[in-house]
Enzyme design. Sequence first.
Site, PDB file in Angstrom:
ATOM      1  N   ASN A   7     -39.279 -68.202  21.014  1.00 48.79           N
ATOM      2  CA  ASN A   7     -39.844 -68.375  22.390  1.00 48.79           C
ATOM      3  C   ASN A   7     -41.393 -68.861  22.551  1.00 48.79           C
ATOM      4  O   ASN A   7     -42.525 -68.032  21.852  1.00 48.79           O
ATOM      5  CB  ASN A   7     -40.347 -66.963  22.852  1.00 48.79           C
ATOM      6  CG  ASN A   7     -40.406 -67.047  24.408  1.00 48.79           C
ATOM      7  OD1 ASN A   7     -41.015 -67.412  24.791  1.00 48.79           O
ATOM      8  ND2 ASN A   7     -39.157 -65.953  25.128  1.00 48.79           N
ATOM      9  N   ARG A  18     -56.111 -69.704  31.437  1.00 43.44           N
ATOM     10  CA  ARG A  18     -57.502 -71.152  31.645  1.00 43.44           C
ATOM     11  C   ARG A  18     -57.457 -72.061  32.471  1.00 43.44           C
ATOM     12  O   ARG A  18     -58.095 -73.100  33.236  1.00 43.44           O
ATOM     13  CB  ARG A  18     -58.633 -71.346  29.905  1.00 43.44           C
ATOM     14  CG  ARG A  18     -59.592 -71.952  29.816  1.00 43.44           C
ATOM     15  CD  ARG A  18     -60.991 -71.087  30.921  1.00 43.44           C
ATOM     16  NE  ARG A  18     -61.759 -71.445  31.123  1.00 43.44           N
ATOM     17  CZ  ARG A  18     -63.158 -72.120  30.092  1.00 43.44           C
ATOM     18  NH1 ARG A  18     -62.478 -70.936  28.108  1.00 43.44           N
ATOM     19  NH2 ARG A  18     -63.768 -72.397  30.227  1.00 43.44           N
ATOM     20  N   HIS A  43     -38.655 -68.874  28.594  1.00 44.99           N
ATOM     21  CA  HIS A  43     -37.564 -67.492  29.649  1.00 44.99           C
ATOM     22  C   HIS A  43     -38.523 -68.384  31.254  1.00 44.99           C
ATOM     23  O   HIS A  43     -39.894 -67.343  31.494  1.00 44.99           O
ATOM     24  CB  HIS A  43     -38.040 -66.392  29.529  1.00 44.99           C
ATOM     25  CG  HIS A  43     -37.513 -65.531  30.687  1.00 44.99           C
ATOM     26  ND1 HIS A  43     -37.090 -64.785  30.742  1.00 44.99           N
ATOM     27  CD2 HIS A  43     -37.153 -65.661  32.199  1.00 44.99           C
ATOM     28  CE1 HIS A  43     -36.921 -63.752  31.308  1.00 44.99           C
ATOM     29  NE2 HIS A  43     -37.038 -64.314  32.354  1.00 44.99           N
ATOM     30  N   ARG A  45     -40.076 -67.836  34.828  1.00 48.62           N
ATOM     31  CA  ARG A  45     -40.257 -66.770  35.850  1.00 48.62           C
ATOM     32  C   ARG A  45     -40.528 -67.453  37.582  1.00 48.62           C
ATOM     33  O   ARG A  45     -41.164 -68.672  37.097  1.00 48.62           O
ATOM     34  CB  ARG A  45     -40.720 -65.510  35.281  1.00 48.62           C
ATOM     35  CG  ARG A  45     -40.459 -65.023  34.376  1.00 48.62           C
ATOM     36  CD  ARG A  45     -41.273 -63.476  34.148  1.00 48.62           C
ATOM     37  NE  ARG A  45     -40.883 -62.958  32.446  1.00 48.62           N
ATOM     38  CZ  ARG A  45     -39.828 -61.714  33.062  1.00 48.62           C
ATOM     39  NH1 ARG A  45     -39.454 -61.264  33.966  1.00 48.62           N
ATOM     40  NH2 ARG A  45     -39.004 -61.052  31.594  1.00 48.62           N
ATOM     41  N   HIS A  50     -46.457 -68.251  33.061  1.00 49.22           N
ATOM     42  CA  HIS A  50     -46.820 -68.597  32.193  1.00 49.22           C
ATOM     43  C   HIS A  50     -45.171 -70.027  31.557  1.00 49.22           C
ATOM     44  O   HIS A  50     -45.959 -71.517  32.092  1.00 49.22           O
ATOM     45  CB  HIS A  50     -45.755 -67.905  30.222  1.00 49.22           C
ATOM     46  CG  HIS A  50     -44.956 -66.601  31.022  1.00 49.22           C
ATOM     47  ND1 HIS A  50     -43.354 -67.144  31.587  1.00 49.22           N
ATOM     48  CD2 HIS A  50     -44.647 -65.658  30.958  1.00 49.22           C
ATOM     49  CE1 HIS A  50     -42.306 -66.551  31.444  1.00 49.22           C
ATOM     50  NE2 HIS A  50     -43.472 -65.399  30.912  1.00 49.22           N
ATOM     51  N   GLU A  83     -34.072 -69.211  28.845  1.00 46.09           N
ATOM     52  CA  GLU A  83     -33.792 -67.834  29.284  1.00 46.09           C
ATOM     53  C   GLU A  83     -33.509 -67.457  31.004  1.00 46.09           C
ATOM     54  O   GLU A  83     -34.683 -68.283  31.192  1.00 46.09           O
ATOM     55  CB  GLU A  83     -34.413 -66.327  28.916  1.00 46.09           C
ATOM     56  CG  GLU A  83     -34.152 -66.459  27.236  1.00 46.09           C
ATOM     57  CD  GLU A  83     -34.678 -65.605  26.749  1.00 46.09           C
ATOM     58  OE1 GLU A  83     -34.645 -65.436  25.194  1.00 46.09           O
ATOM     59  OE2 GLU A  83     -35.968 -65.157  27.241  1.00 46.09           O
ATOM     60  N   THR A 113     -41.569 -57.855  30.449  1.00 46.06           N
ATOM     61  CA  THR A 113     -40.420 -58.600  30.480  1.00 46.06           C
ATOM     62  C   THR A 113     -39.863 -57.639  30.632  1.00 46.06           C
ATOM     63  O   THR A 113     -39.336 -56.507  31.129  1.00 46.06           O
ATOM     64  CB  THR A 113     -41.478 -58.138  28.633  1.00 46.06           C
ATOM     65  OG1 THR A 113     -40.437 -59.026  28.200  1.00 46.06           O
ATOM     66  CG2 THR A 113     -41.566 -56.985  27.543  1.00 46.06           C
ATOM     67  N   HIS A 208     -36.259 -58.880  20.955  1.00 45.92           N
ATOM     68  CA  HIS A 208     -37.177 -58.360  21.872  1.00 45.92           C
ATOM     69  C   HIS A 208     -38.422 -57.382  20.604  1.00 45.92           C
ATOM     70  O   HIS A 208     -37.406 -56.955  19.854  1.00 45.92           O
ATOM     71  CB  HIS A 208     -36.979 -57.539  22.590  1.00 45.92           C
ATOM     72  CG  HIS A 208     -37.728 -56.717  23.816  1.00 45.92           C
ATOM     73  ND1 HIS A 208     -37.713 -57.735  24.995  1.00 45.92           N
ATOM     74  CD2 HIS A 208     -38.499 -56.169  23.964  1.00 45.92           C
ATOM     75  CE1 HIS A 208     -38.849 -56.759  25.744  1.00 45.92           C
ATOM     76  NE2 HIS A 208     -39.573 -55.928  24.824  1.00 45.92           N
ATOM     77  N   ASP A 209     -39.442 -58.439  20.400  1.00 49.05           N
ATOM     78  CA  ASP A 209     -40.016 -57.195  19.605  1.00 49.05           C
ATOM     79  C   ASP A 209     -39.739 -57.147  17.964  1.00 49.05           C
ATOM     80  O   ASP A 209     -39.711 -56.440  17.227  1.00 49.05           O
ATOM     81  CB  ASP A 209     -40.721 -55.586  20.141  1.00 49.05           C
ATOM     82  CG  ASP A 209     -41.957 -55.790  21.168  1.00 49.05           C
ATOM     83  OD1 ASP A 209     -41.742 -56.820  21.342  1.00 49.05           O
ATOM     84  OD2 ASP A 209     -41.064 -55.020  21.582  1.00 49.05           O
ATOM     85  N   HIS A 231     -43.276 -62.662  21.240  1.00 48.30           N
ATOM     86  CA  HIS A 231     -44.778 -61.945  21.562  1.00 48.30           C
ATOM     87  C   HIS A 231     -45.095 -61.584  19.827  1.00 48.30           C
ATOM     88  O   HIS A 231     -46.546 -61.780  19.880  1.00 48.30           O
ATOM     89  CB  HIS A 231     -44.882 -60.576  22.697  1.00 48.30           C
ATOM     90  CG  HIS A 231     -45.846 -60.078  22.510  1.00 48.30           C
ATOM     91  ND1 HIS A 231     -46.891 -60.592  23.167  1.00 48.30           N
ATOM     92  CD2 HIS A 231     -46.125 -59.043  21.919  1.00 48.30           C
ATOM     93  CE1 HIS A 231     -47.721 -59.764  23.239  1.00 48.30           C
ATOM     94  NE2 HIS A 231     -47.230 -58.567  22.152  1.00 48.30           N
TER      95      HIS A 231
END
Length: 260
Positions: A7, A18, A43, A45, A50, A83, A113, A208-209, A231
């Site tokens: 991801n 920035r 993903h 959004r 992002h 996603e 998230t 996830h994580d 992440h």
Amino acid sequence: MTQLSVNVNKIATLRNSRGGSLPSVLKLSELILDSGAHGITVHPRSDERHITKQDVFELQEFLRTYNEKITKLGISKKEYNIEGEPSERFLDLVLKAKPDQATLVPVKPGEITSDHGFQFADQKTFSTLKPIVEAIRKEGIRVSLFMETDFTFYDQVVALGAERIELYTGPFAHAFDLSEEKGKEIFTDYQRAAIEANKLGLAVNAGHDLDTNNLRVFAKLPYLKEVSIGHRLMAQSLVDGLETTVKSYLKVLSLGNETE
């Protein structure tokens, strides 16, 4: 071997903090794939905090040309996974970008998230998802649904026509952070969920994580087809470098049941 889809949202987050074009999502996606990853996940959004719509289509074109090049060399095609929430906005994006896989994820307003799977106890969930899944499948795009380990409603995923589930691994990762023993205790829930999903003909993704520590356990999951990781992989890459980090994740995944 379980496939690794990276991801790249965090790359876009850093760029957007920035403004401008650095770091380049495209150039780093190329490095990720050159390092051995099997695909790229985004993903996008609605607030574009992002990944932007422009990113989605630029990645589409990048992957098209990248795959043309590598398949001529006998290298397997890299996949594109998008996603997002089951909405008209997301559906329109998917139908235009035509990824290999669309992963539908429930989204709460203001969330940082994704932190939960679909809840089919609410009958509106099925009726909301049905036309979205059908429209995506009609275009030959594989559909995966973000789910938790309660397999009671996995038959609803099948009824919708989705081909995969993506298990939300947050609870496992957070337990593992406390201790490996606690992680292994909750891992049994994921094992049961994966077995039940397989009985219904559903392939199993997860994400996830996840990181190189907890994957020593999670890579043993039965029928695990793909992991989507962002992440923690990006956090580790700040220390070890992106190429080294991707390869370390691939090594852990390749060990699978050989790990203890």
